[in-house]
Scaffold this motif. Structure first.
Motif, short mmCIF file in Angstrom:
data_model
loop_
_atom_site.label_atom_id
_atom_site.label_comp_id
_atom_site.label_asym_id
_atom_site.label_seq_id
_atom_site.Cartn_x
_atom_site.Cartn_y
_atom_site.Cartn_z
N GLN A 25 -0.18 6.12 10.71
CA GLN A 25 -0.45 5.14 11.76
C GLN A 25 0.84 4.49 12.21
OE1 GLN A 25 -3.48 2.53 9.93
NE2 GLN A 25 -4.70 2.96 11.73
N HIS A 41 0.81 -1.22 0.00
CA HIS A 41 0.00 0.00 0.00
C HIS A 41 0.84 1.27 0.00
CE1 HIS A 41 -3.72 -2.25 0.72
NE2 HIS A 41 -2.97 -3.00 1.50
N SER A 76 -11.47 20.43 3.43
CA SER A 76 -11.30 19.87 2.09
C SER A 76 -10.11 20.51 1.37
CB SER A 76 -12.58 20.09 1.28
OG SER A 76 -12.44 19.60 -0.04
N GLU A 89 -0.41 4.32 0.94
CA GLU A 89 -1.37 5.23 1.53
C GLU A 89 -0.74 6.01 2.67
OE1 GLU A 89 -5.28 3.57 2.24
OE2 GLU A 89 -4.81 1.91 0.94
N ASP A 100 -4.66 11.52 2.08
CA ASP A 100 -5.70 10.56 1.74
C ASP A 100 -7.05 11.09 2.22
OD1 ASP A 100 -7.41 8.05 2.04
OD2 ASP A 100 -5.59 7.23 1.16
N LYS A 101 -8.10 10.82 1.48
CA LYS A 101 -9.42 11.33 1.84
C LYS A 101 -10.17 10.43 2.81
CE LYS A 101 -10.17 14.12 -2.30
NZ LYS A 101 -8.79 14.04 -2.78
N LYS A 102 -9.50 9.41 3.32
CA LYS A 102 -10.16 8.51 4.28
C LYS A 102 -10.47 9.24 5.58
CE LYS A 102 -8.52 4.01 2.72
NZ LYS A 102 -7.80 2.78 3.08
N HIS A 103 -11.47 8.71 6.29
CA HIS A 103 -11.90 9.28 7.55
C HIS A 103 -10.73 9.38 8.52
CE1 HIS A 103 -14.49 10.28 10.87
NE2 HIS A 103 -14.07 9.23 11.57
N ASN A 104 -10.56 10.52 9.14
CA ASN A 104 -9.55 10.77 10.17
C ASN A 104 -8.13 10.95 9.66
OD1 ASN A 104 -11.27 10.92 12.31
ND2 ASN A 104 -10.89 8.85 13.07
N SER A 105 -7.90 10.87 8.35
CA SER A 105 -6.53 11.04 7.85
C SER A 105 -6.00 12.44 8.16
CB SER A 105 -6.45 10.75 6.35
OG SER A 105 -7.28 11.64 5.62
N PHE A 138 -2.18 7.60 4.96
CA PHE A 138 -2.91 7.30 6.19
C PHE A 138 -2.22 6.18 6.97
CE2 PHE A 138 -6.31 4.81 8.29
CZ PHE A 138 -6.79 5.78 9.15
#
Length: 208
Positions: free
Chosen positions: A92, A84, A181, A86, A190-195, A88
């Motif tokens: 992590q 990956h 935004s 990503e 990344d547009k993922k939640h909480n990124s 995000f």
């Protein structure tokens, strides 16, 4: 003295290839596993200097194994291998003090350098994963963000929701969402939640 390692991957051929490569380069493989739960057990048993883990494995992911090691105060350094790209996931990994993060496609050509750096207390995050990441970390310094966006970024880092930020700044909630935004777009996140929350918290005090 050779560096002692634990390795884990749920793909038998990749696991064998990884082991063969490391042994050919004089690393000492203490044990290997094909799932995260067994990998954690082996890390607890052997306390190796370094564990090389696949990010996605049955039972427990590489991130979950790293989390468990941190909770159990095991000092083994973790290298994650992933498919990956990503941001995000990278954030992590950094919050869990993971020492190395490599893209599987390029792992062989970078792995020895990664292990050697980690063995002397450094970190190694492959530039092939996120070639733009270093630029992202300097966006505030480069003044790509407006003063309003920086102010909102600080409040996001403090854990405030869009609604709470709107109340605090006396602006409409949709205005906050628009700023969020814009920040995500400018930072190439990344547009993922909480990124955005994770990025803001990781870089609070560094750049804003």
């Amino acid at each position: 003295m050779s560096i002692e390692l634990i390795i884990a991957d749920d793909h038998p051929l990749l696991l064998k290839g990884l082991r063969d490569f490391l042994e050919e380069n004089n690393f000492n493989i203490l044990a290997q596993a094909n799932n995260g739960k067994d990998a954690l057990g082996l890390i607890e048993k052997h306390k190796p200097k370094i564990a090389i883990l696949d990010l996605e494995m049955p039972e427990m992911t590489g991130l979950e194994v790293a989390t468990a090691c941190r909770i159990k105060k095991i000092n083994t350094k973790i290298i994650l291998l992933t498919l990956h790209k990503e941001i995000f996931i990278l954030h992590q990994a950094k919050t869990l003090n993971i020492s190395g993060y490599l893209l599987k496609d390029f792992a062989i050509e970078e792995l020895i350098n990664c292990i050697q750096k980690i063995n002397v207390g450094e970190e190694y995050y492959s530039e092939k994963l996120f070639p733009e990441e270093k630029n992202n970390l300097n966006t505030v310094q480069n003044e790509k963000l407006t003063p309003s966006e920086i102010k909102i970024l600080k409040l996001i880092a403090d854990g405030l929701t869009s609604k709470e930020i709107a109340i605090k700044l006396f602006i409409a909630e949709r205005t906050v969402d628009k700023h969020r935004s814009n920040i995500i777009s400018k930072m190439n996140l990344d547009k993922k939640h909480n990124s955005l929350l994770i990025w803001a918290q990781n870089n609070k005090g560094k750049f804003f």
